[in-house]
Every structure is written in C-alpha cells, then in structure tokens.
Design a protein around this motif. Sequence first.
Motif, short mmCIF file in Angstrom:
data_model
loop_
_atom_site.label_atom_id
_atom_site.label_comp_id
_atom_site.label_asym_id
_atom_site.label_seq_id
_atom_site.Cartn_x
_atom_site.Cartn_y
_atom_site.Cartn_z
N SER A 37 0.83 -1.21 0.00
CA SER A 37 0.00 0.00 0.00
C SER A 37 0.86 1.26 0.00
CB SER A 37 -0.93 0.00 1.22
OG SER A 37 -1.84 -1.07 1.16
N VAL A 38 1.96 1.23 0.75
CA VAL A 38 2.85 2.39 0.78
C VAL A 38 3.47 2.60 -0.60
CG1 VAL A 38 4.89 3.40 1.85
CG2 VAL A 38 3.31 2.05 3.22
N ARG A 39 3.83 1.53 -1.25
CA ARG A 39 4.38 1.64 -2.61
C ARG A 39 3.31 2.18 -3.57
NH1 ARG A 39 8.42 -0.03 -5.92
NH2 ARG A 39 7.85 -0.65 -8.03
N ALA A 40 2.08 1.71 -3.41
CA ALA A 40 1.00 2.21 -4.26
C ALA A 40 0.82 3.71 -4.10
CB ALA A 40 -0.31 1.49 -3.92
N TYR A 41 0.93 4.19 -2.87
CA TYR A 41 0.80 5.63 -2.63
C TYR A 41 2.00 6.39 -3.21
CZ TYR A 41 -0.08 9.97 -0.04
OH TYR A 41 -0.32 11.28 0.31
N ALA A 42 3.21 5.82 -3.05
CA ALA A 42 4.40 6.46 -3.59
C ALA A 42 4.31 6.61 -5.10
CB ALA A 42 5.64 5.66 -3.21
N CYS A 45 2.79 9.67 -6.54
CA CYS A 45 3.62 10.89 -6.49
C CYS A 45 4.65 10.91 -7.60
CB CYS A 45 4.34 10.98 -5.14
SG CYS A 45 3.29 10.92 -3.69
N THR A 46 5.29 9.79 -7.86
CA THR A 46 6.41 9.74 -8.79
C THR A 46 6.14 8.79 -9.94
OG1 THR A 46 8.77 9.20 -9.02
CG2 THR A 46 7.53 7.97 -7.39
N THR A 47 6.74 9.07 -11.06
CA THR A 47 6.64 8.18 -12.22
C THR A 47 7.79 7.19 -12.28
OG1 THR A 47 7.83 9.83 -13.55
CG2 THR A 47 5.42 9.93 -13.56
N SER A 48 8.70 7.25 -11.30
CA SER A 48 9.87 6.38 -11.30
C SER A 48 9.71 5.25 -10.27
CB SER A 48 11.12 7.20 -10.94
OG SER A 48 12.21 6.36 -10.62
N PRO A 49 9.66 3.98 -10.71
CA PRO A 49 9.56 2.88 -9.76
C PRO A 49 10.73 2.86 -8.77
CG PRO A 49 9.06 2.13 -11.98
CD PRO A 49 9.59 3.52 -12.10
N ALA A 50 11.94 3.20 -9.25
CA ALA A 50 13.09 3.21 -8.35
C ALA A 50 12.93 4.27 -7.26
CB ALA A 50 14.37 3.47 -9.15
N LEU A 51 12.43 5.44 -7.63
CA LEU A 51 12.22 6.49 -6.65
C LEU A 51 11.09 6.12 -5.70
CD1 LEU A 51 13.15 9.19 -5.64
CD2 LEU A 51 11.73 10.31 -7.35
N ALA A 52 10.07 5.43 -6.21
CA ALA A 52 8.99 4.97 -5.34
C ALA A 52 9.53 4.01 -4.30
CB ALA A 52 7.89 4.31 -6.17
N ALA A 53 10.44 3.12 -4.70
CA ALA A 53 11.04 2.19 -3.74
C ALA A 53 11.83 2.95 -2.68
CB ALA A 53 11.94 1.21 -4.48
N LYS A 54 12.50 4.02 -3.09
CA LYS A 54 13.24 4.81 -2.12
C LYS A 54 12.29 5.48 -1.13
CE LYS A 54 16.00 8.99 -1.63
NZ LYS A 54 16.53 10.20 -2.30
N LEU A 55 11.17 5.99 -1.60
CA LEU A 55 10.19 6.63 -0.72
C LEU A 55 9.64 5.63 0.30
CD1 LEU A 55 8.20 8.81 -3.29
CD2 LEU A 55 10.00 9.56 -1.72
N ARG A 91 4.58 10.95 1.78
CA ARG A 91 4.28 12.25 1.17
C ARG A 91 5.35 13.28 1.51
NH1 ARG A 91 0.53 14.74 4.42
NH2 ARG A 91 2.34 15.89 5.14
N LEU A 92 5.77 13.33 2.76
CA LEU A 92 6.80 14.29 3.16
C LEU A 92 8.11 14.04 2.43
CD1 LEU A 92 6.13 14.40 7.01
CD2 LEU A 92 5.66 16.21 5.36
N ALA A 93 8.49 12.76 2.30
CA ALA A 93 9.73 12.44 1.58
C ALA A 93 9.61 12.79 0.10
CB ALA A 93 10.05 10.95 1.75
N ALA A 94 8.41 12.59 -0.48
CA ALA A 94 8.22 12.93 -1.89
C ALA A 94 8.34 14.43 -2.12
CB ALA A 94 6.86 12.42 -2.35
N VAL A 95 7.78 15.23 -1.23
CA VAL A 95 7.90 16.68 -1.36
C VAL A 95 9.36 17.11 -1.31
CG1 VAL A 95 7.37 18.88 -0.25
CG2 VAL A 95 5.59 17.15 -0.48
N PRO A 102 12.62 16.97 -10.01
CA PRO A 102 11.26 17.39 -10.34
C PRO A 102 10.67 16.63 -11.52
CG PRO A 102 12.86 19.07 -11.00
CD PRO A 102 13.60 18.08 -10.16
N HIS A 103 11.51 16.19 -12.47
CA HIS A 103 10.99 15.51 -13.65
C HIS A 103 10.63 14.06 -13.37
CE1 HIS A 103 11.93 18.99 -16.05
NE2 HIS A 103 13.19 18.96 -15.64
N ALA A 104 10.99 13.56 -12.20
CA ALA A 104 10.67 12.18 -11.86
C ALA A 104 9.32 12.05 -11.16
CB ALA A 104 11.77 11.59 -10.97
N PHE A 105 8.64 13.17 -10.96
CA PHE A 105 7.36 13.15 -10.26
C PHE A 105 6.23 13.49 -11.23
CE2 PHE A 105 10.42 13.49 -6.93
CZ PHE A 105 9.86 12.81 -5.86
#
Length: 486
Positions: A37-42, A45-55, A91-95, A102-105
């Motif tokens: 669920s956390v990954r789904a929410y990430a 925010c972002t279009t990058s799966p790698a960045l979503a994993a980091k979030l 959400r805080l980490a994504a901001v 910026p282009h990865a979101f």
Amino acid sequence: MASLVRESVDGDMAALRAVREGRTSVFREVYERHQASVRAYALTCTTSPALAAKLVSVAFAKLGERVASPHPLDRGRHAGCVRLQLLESTRLAAVADALRHPHAFSSEFMAWIASGSVWPMHDDGQLQVAYEGLTPLEQCLLWHTLVERDDLAAVAGVTGLTGRVLRARLATADRGLRRSRMELYLARVDGEECVKVLGDGGGLPYGDPGPEVAAHLAVCPRCRALYEDLVRLDARAARHLPSRLLGWWPAEEYQRNKETTAGTAPRQRPVRDAPVPRPAGAGRRRHRDTGSVGKAVTWLRGTRHRTTVFVAVSVTVATALTGTLAMRWMDSSEPAACGPGGQNPDVTASSETGPPLSLSARLRVNADEYTSHEGTAESKSGYRHARTLADGDRLRYDRVDFGQQGDGRLVTRVSNGRESGARLELRIDCLDSEPWATITVPADGEQEDVTAEVQALQGRHTVFITAVCDTREACGDLHWFGTVAH
C-alpha cells in the motif's frame, strides 16, 4: 534452531511494542503488511519505480525512528494507525525529493506542491474533528474499512482483533463517529428546539428518526441537512477524510495501484554464504544497502536520538521547494483575459493593492485578502477577516487559483444579513460578464456557510464580488469563499 523460528505478533501496535522491547525481527511482519500500500501511494507521487522504492524505504525508516524514540506509541499524530503514519512519511519524503528530481514526479503532484502543498481546510472540517475525537483504535478501524476498503482478514491483521470482537469494535467505531458528528452540531446550533429534540435521541444518529424528530426535520433545514449527512456519513468519510488528513490523495489512482501491487510478494533476501574473516588492517567495512526493513532495523539498533537534525533538514528543504515551485507556477499561469465586450480586469475603481501571491480557492480566500475594493468596511461584529458590504460595494481578488481539475461547488461564509434581500454576485475576470455564482445572504443575522453549484474553473482567474441590496445600509458580512469537489 530457535533463531530460525519466525516470530509473530497480532496487530501493528503489539508488533511495534515487541520491536521496542528488542524483538526486532517482528518489524518485518509490519513491513510485509503495509509495503504494497505504501508503494501504491508512492507511485501516485512519482513516475519512477526506483524512486517509489526509495520513498517506501524512507517511510519505514521513519517508522523505525518512531519506535526507537522514548515517546509513547499510542500518542501523537495518527497514533494507532501505522498505515496513516507511513503514508504521511511517504508524502513528506516525496515533497523533499521533488526539489532534486522534479521531472521524476507526476505533473499532478508537482502542481499540488506548486499550489502550496495545501488542502481545502473548509471542506467538512467537522467530520475531521469528529474522527479525531475517537480513540486511536477506532480511527484505525474506520480508516482501513472506509478508506482503504480492506477486508476483515486484513483489518484483523492490522488491529489484532478477530471474529465477534472485531465486528463489535467496528460497530462501536461507526456509532462513535456518528455520535461525535451530531454532538459537534448540537454544540454550535442556537435553536433550543433543535437541541431539545435531537438531544433526546429519537433514533438519531443510528437509525430512522422517531415521529417527533421526523416532524422537526420537516420544518428545520439545518437539522435535516445534519440527518442527511449522518445517513451518508460512511461515503462522506471515505471521500473527505483522506484529503483532510494527508492533503495529497488521488483516491482512484491509489486504489488501482493497490490492486496492481497486491499480488506482488515482497522481495525476499538472498541466501548468503558464511562471511569470510577479514584480514587485519583491511580498513572500514563498506555500508551495505539492505533495503527498507534492513535500514529500519539498523536504525533501531543504532543511536536513538537523531530526529532533531533530520526534521530540521526536512522542513528546510520542503519550505524551499514550496516557495520555488510556487513562484515558477505563478510566473507561468496568468489570469484569463476578458472576452469580447468585457472590461479589462486590470482596471478597477480603487488603486489599493493586495498581496502579490496567488490565492488558493481550495484552501479558501479570506474576505480581507482582496486586491482592491470599493466601499466595503471592516466588520464591526468582531470577525477578524470579514468585510461588511452595502449595495454596490465591490471586492476584487487577483490570481485566485482554482487548481488543475476544477471543483463544481462554491462555499461562501456570510453573516449579519438583514431583511433586505441581500445577495452577493461573483463574476470571473470581467465586471460586465454574467454572474458565475449568486449567493443569498441569510436574513437571520447568523453566520452560515452557503453553497452553490458552479461551473468548474481551472487555473488562475480574477474574481469580482459585488453586493446587491435593497437599501444602502450595510446588508451583510463576507468572511471567505472557496471551492470544493462534489
């Protein structure tokens, strides 16, 4: 062999308490329960799966920090609901990361940040107050059943409750939310008859109204609106609570991502050979990236007082990001020009100027945030942001941001109406255009939020508000206006 037996604890809070007591392996159980669920929410925010994993990794590390701190686990923001804590950390980490990448979101997430990373504070605030007045367990139950739409098996895993006990606590949480919502209404309503009739129960808020209550609802619009609110409270809570609690909440995308990732098992750690002894003087050991769980457990086993610097840096980065992107957004989005025959919005009868920054219709625009005005005055009723208007008085608001999607409902707070048929006419960009909305000021003198269905607007516009009254005497106060979704 004992070390190979996996520990299991019923419920998130019991598991986190076990981790705090030193059984750190239990943290993986919490991770596996929420990571999809956390990954789904990430991914909203972002279009990058790698960045979503980091979030996701950052969110669980923050949860580990919370467990490692000396503060009680059942107190503080979103206490008792681990899913909400994790989503907020995401959400805080994504901001913060949007400043660097910026282009990865997603464009929608960047637009939300550019608007100030805010959510409509006037949209069903009483529902949020009612929800936050419940116990942490009741809040958690309602979040997972109404918002997340989890089945009873998943809710049992999160709360540690099963069978009849789970169903009984769910019923208690539902009744508590309705009761709290009605009590908040009764605390604000002025009519003695309303308090007397509704305060006695008469079937509300859990079932059909009794004869006396039904007769009262037939003649009292406010109480009837409350009853209708209680009837559909489940759907309203599912729709409005997430945006009130998290701000960024693309509900449909989140649910789609959850369905996509639900069947994906979490990545298992590879089996490693026994470590080879290091020769003397080989130098420092390299840091190993062990993933979300490993980072959180490492945090739990390390120094326990690291929050001050981390929070200070996060707040600084988020503040700088919001300011920078907001200025870029303003520079690239100008108010629409008037149509044929319209008056240029740059021409007004007053030379006074207001704040240069844009105003968010979804947050709400206070009456005293005008760019210029004609004939209005400060309210003498003690309301801080209100303006008093008489016939022909006008307020102008430049750069009002209606967002990228647009909302179809206008909410306006007014008060001190007189028996004069007073109304407020709102026009967009042009003074001589047809009214976008017309708000009737109640003649009972009370403060009231008046709603109107409107054509949804996107982007930034100039808003003109003109008072139309039957007399030149003051005919009402405007407190604020804003838009909300249906």
